[in-house]
Design a protein around this motif. Structure first.
Motif, PDB file in Angstrom:
ATOM      1  N   GLY A  20       0.831  -1.195   0.000  1.00 10.29           N
ATOM      2  CA  GLY A  20       0.000   0.000   0.000  1.00 10.29           C
ATOM      3  C   GLY A  20       0.867   1.247   0.000  1.00 10.29           C
ATOM      4  N   VAL A  21       0.213   2.395   0.095  1.00  4.74           N
ATOM      5  CA  VAL A  21       0.914   3.670   0.127  1.00  4.74           C
ATOM      6  C   VAL A  21       0.764   4.284   1.514  1.00  4.74           C
ATOM      7  CG1 VAL A  21       1.086   5.992  -0.835  1.00  4.74           C
ATOM      8  CG2 VAL A  21       0.556   4.054  -2.331  1.00  4.74           C
ATOM      9  N   VAL A  22       1.884   4.408   2.191  1.00  2.28           N
ATOM     10  CA  VAL A  22       1.914   5.075   3.489  1.00  2.28           C
ATOM     11  C   VAL A  22       2.218   6.549   3.247  1.00  2.28           C
ATOM     12  CG1 VAL A  22       3.164   5.251   5.673  1.00  2.28           C
ATOM     13  CG2 VAL A  22       2.580   2.993   4.746  1.00  2.28           C
ATOM     14  N   THR A  23       1.473   7.416   3.881  1.00  5.86           N
ATOM     15  CA  THR A  23       1.637   8.852   3.658  1.00  5.86           C
ATOM     16  C   THR A  23       2.092   9.544   4.941  1.00  5.86           C
ATOM     17  OG1 THR A  23      -0.689   9.308   4.197  1.00  5.86           O
ATOM     18  CG2 THR A  23      -0.153   8.844   1.892  1.00  5.86           C
ATOM     19  N   VAL A  24       2.855  10.602   4.787  1.00  6.11           N
ATOM     20  CA  VAL A  24       3.354  11.364   5.925  1.00  6.11           C
ATOM     21  C   VAL A  24       2.258  12.280   6.454  1.00  6.11           C
ATOM     22  CG1 VAL A  24       5.006  13.109   6.674  1.00  6.11           C
ATOM     23  CG2 VAL A  24       5.751  11.254   5.162  1.00  6.11           C
ATOM     24  N   ALA A  25       1.942  12.126   7.717  1.00  7.43           N
ATOM     25  CA  ALA A  25       0.920  12.956   8.357  1.00  7.43           C
ATOM     26  C   ALA A  25       1.536  14.129   9.114  1.00  7.43           C
ATOM     27  CB  ALA A  25       0.081  12.117   9.314  1.00  7.43           C
ATOM     28  N   ASP A  26       2.785  13.972   9.533  1.00 10.65           N
ATOM     29  CA  ASP A  26       3.468  15.024  10.301  1.00 10.65           C
ATOM     30  C   ASP A  26       4.935  15.051   9.886  1.00 10.65           C
ATOM     31  OD1 ASP A  26       4.537  16.803  12.077  1.00 10.65           O
ATOM     32  OD2 ASP A  26       3.968  15.720  13.891  1.00 10.65           O
ATOM     33  N   ALA A  27       5.248  15.911   8.929  1.00  5.32           N
ATOM     34  CA  ALA A  27       6.611  15.993   8.402  1.00  5.32           C
ATOM     35  C   ALA A  27       7.581  16.610   9.410  1.00  5.32           C
ATOM     36  CB  ALA A  27       6.624  16.806   7.107  1.00  5.32           C
ATOM     37  N   SER A  28       7.067  17.120  10.525  1.00  8.10           N
ATOM     38  CA  SER A  28       7.928  17.736  11.532  1.00  8.10           C
ATOM     39  C   SER A  28       8.438  16.732  12.561  1.00  8.10           C
ATOM     40  CB  SER A  28       7.159  18.846  12.264  1.00  8.10           C
ATOM     41  OG  SER A  28       6.158  18.293  13.111  1.00  8.10           O
ATOM     42  N   PHE A  29       7.970  15.474  12.453  1.00  4.97           N
ATOM     43  CA  PHE A  29       8.334  14.474  13.456  1.00  4.97           C
ATOM     44  C   PHE A  29       9.507  13.627  12.955  1.00  4.97           C
ATOM     45  CE2 PHE A  29       7.978  10.641  16.019  1.00  4.97           C
ATOM     46  CZ  PHE A  29       7.760  11.192  17.287  1.00  4.97           C
ATOM     47  N   PRO A  30      10.499  13.325  13.807  1.00  9.51           N
ATOM     48  CA  PRO A  30      11.709  12.614  13.378  1.00  9.51           C
ATOM     49  C   PRO A  30      11.478  11.265  12.705  1.00  9.51           C
ATOM     50  CG  PRO A  30      12.037  13.547  15.557  1.00  9.51           C
ATOM     51  CD  PRO A  30      10.599  13.764  15.219  1.00  9.51           C
ATOM     52  N   ALA A  31      10.393  10.571  13.040  1.00  8.12           N
ATOM     53  CA  ALA A  31      10.152   9.254  12.445  1.00  8.12           C
ATOM     54  C   ALA A  31       9.708   9.343  10.991  1.00  8.12           C
ATOM     55  CB  ALA A  31       9.111   8.486  13.255  1.00  8.12           C
ATOM     56  N   THR A  32       9.549  10.568  10.469  1.00  6.72           N
ATOM     57  CA  THR A  32       9.205  10.742   9.055  1.00  6.72           C
ATOM     58  C   THR A  32      10.381  11.247   8.232  1.00  6.72           C
ATOM     59  OG1 THR A  32       8.492  13.067   9.228  1.00  6.72           O
ATOM     60  CG2 THR A  32       6.855  11.361   9.739  1.00  6.72           C
ATOM     61  N   PHE A  33      11.470  11.625   8.877  1.00  7.25           N
ATOM     62  CA  PHE A  33      12.550  12.304   8.160  1.00  7.25           C
ATOM     63  C   PHE A  33      13.219  11.418   7.103  1.00  7.25           C
ATOM     64  CE2 PHE A  33      13.475  15.282  12.020  1.00  7.25           C
ATOM     65  CZ  PHE A  33      12.249  15.891  11.829  1.00  7.25           C
ATOM     66  N   GLY A  34      13.225  10.111   7.315  1.00  6.96           N
ATOM     67  CA  GLY A  34      13.918   9.238   6.377  1.00  6.96           C
ATOM     68  C   GLY A  34      13.015   8.543   5.379  1.00  6.96           C
ATOM     69  N   VAL A  35      11.728   8.928   5.351  1.00  5.96           N
ATOM     70  CA  VAL A  35      10.795   8.257   4.428  1.00  5.96           C
ATOM     71  C   VAL A  35      10.190   9.286   3.486  1.00  5.96           C
ATOM     72  CG1 VAL A  35      10.283   6.476   6.136  1.00  5.96           C
ATOM     73  CG2 VAL A  35       8.791   8.468   5.968  1.00  5.96           C
ATOM     74  N   PRO A  36       9.804   8.855   2.280  1.00  2.00           N
ATOM     75  CA  PRO A  36       9.202   9.790   1.323  1.00  2.00           C
ATOM     76  C   PRO A  36       7.791  10.189   1.737  1.00  2.00           C
ATOM     77  CG  PRO A  36       9.201   7.580   0.427  1.00  2.00           C
ATOM     78  CD  PRO A  36       9.977   7.509   1.702  1.00  2.00           C
ATOM     79  N   GLU A  37       7.303  11.247   1.124  1.00  2.00           N
ATOM     80  CA  GLU A  37       5.953  11.735   1.439  1.00  2.00           C
ATOM     81  C   GLU A  37       4.893  10.680   1.133  1.00  2.00           C
ATOM     82  OE1 GLU A  37       3.018  15.510   0.310  1.00  2.00           O
ATOM     83  OE2 GLU A  37       5.121  15.496  -0.309  1.00  2.00           O
ATOM     84  N   ARG A  38       5.103   9.943   0.056  1.00  5.08           N
ATOM     85  CA  ARG A  38       4.253   8.794  -0.271  1.00  5.08           C
ATOM     86  C   ARG A  38       5.185   7.596  -0.400  1.00  5.08           C
ATOM     87  NH1 ARG A  38      -0.917   9.664  -1.455  1.00  5.08           N
ATOM     88  NH2 ARG A  38      -1.112   7.829  -2.784  1.00  5.08           N
TER      89      ARG A  38
END
Length: 255
Positions: free
Chosen positions: A141-159
């Protein structure tokens, strides 16, 4: 003279703390107990987390024994339940962990660790922030970033193209969470499940990772991380490391 100089060097070296100890920023306790559906990942996850600990200068204590919760939990900046739910703890250990969180301790909950039988330990269900309902078959599936300000999103793409068990959850205790990642239900079949079972979509609001304060501590939860290959994936490990870093230090989140 050379012998004396060499001996003096040995004395000085043994009197000083090791470089690793001097640079260690915090200590993380990881509880990972094999179970029916999650055991093959363990040696890979342990190796990957040990490498992350060396890379990011923190100490990690890895255990598959709940006895670790009989000791002094205050030495740990965070406790990680890695595919191991809190129900494994004895009543006395549960009490100690509750006290740890009320004293400002922190927790990281990964995948299977978010599943606990209803009513088994209500406090832990509230710590997780959501209660497990069911999951459809593992799908891409496609996981999407809900909070780009949180460190657990920094290494993954927006989609992010990701294959996992996208858990269906509910919120019986009305806990407020802060979603970090969501999954787009139009990118997979949320009803695809085994005969005799039913899985209903959650809709647009389908978080698969989040954070929230609990008691006097911080909690990071990711529902991702089902199979062994995920613990070799650099983007997943970056996601996990971001959650560990924030839980242990409270830093990295843009205000």
């Amino acid at each position: 003279m050379r012998a004396i100089g060499w001996l003096a060097g040995v004395v000085i070296a043994t009197a000083l703390p090791s470089v690793a100890e001097a640079q260690s920023q915090y200590k993380l306790l990881v509880l990972s107990i094999p179970n029916k559906y999650h055991y093959e990942y363990i040696p890979v996850a342990r190796d990957s987390l040990e490498r992350l600990a060396k890379l990011h200068a923190f100490d990690m204590v890895w255990t598959n024994k709940i006895d670790a919760f009989d000791g002094d939990l205050s030495q740990y900046a965070a406790v990680m339940f890695l595919n191991t739910p809190g129900e494994e703890l004895t009543p006395a250990q549960r009490t100690k962990f509750e006290a740890y969180m009320r004293a400002g301790g922190n927790a990281v909950v990964v995948h299977r660790a978010a599943i606990t039988p209803p009513g088994n330990w209500n406090w832990y269900e509230k710590l997780v922030g959501r209660s497990f309902v069911i999951h459809p078959m593992l799908q891409t599936g496609v996981v999407t970033v809900a909070d780009a300000s949180f460190p657990a999103t920094f290494g993954v793409p927006e989609r992010w193209i990701w294959s996992d068990e996208f858990y269906v959850t509910k919120n019986p205790y009305n806990v407020r969470i802060n979603p970090v990642l969501n999954v787009d239900e139009t990118s997979y079949d949320p009803r695809k499940i085994w005969p005799g079972q039913v899985s209903e979509p959650m809709g647009k609001d389908h978080p698969v990772a989040w954070w929230h304060p609990y008691e006097k501590g911080r909690v990071f939860v990711t529902l991702l991380g089902h199979n062994v290959e995920m613990y070799r994936d650099s983007q997943y490990l970056s996601h996990l490391m971001g959650g560990i870093y924030w839980a242990a230090t409270g830093r990295g989140r843009k205000q």
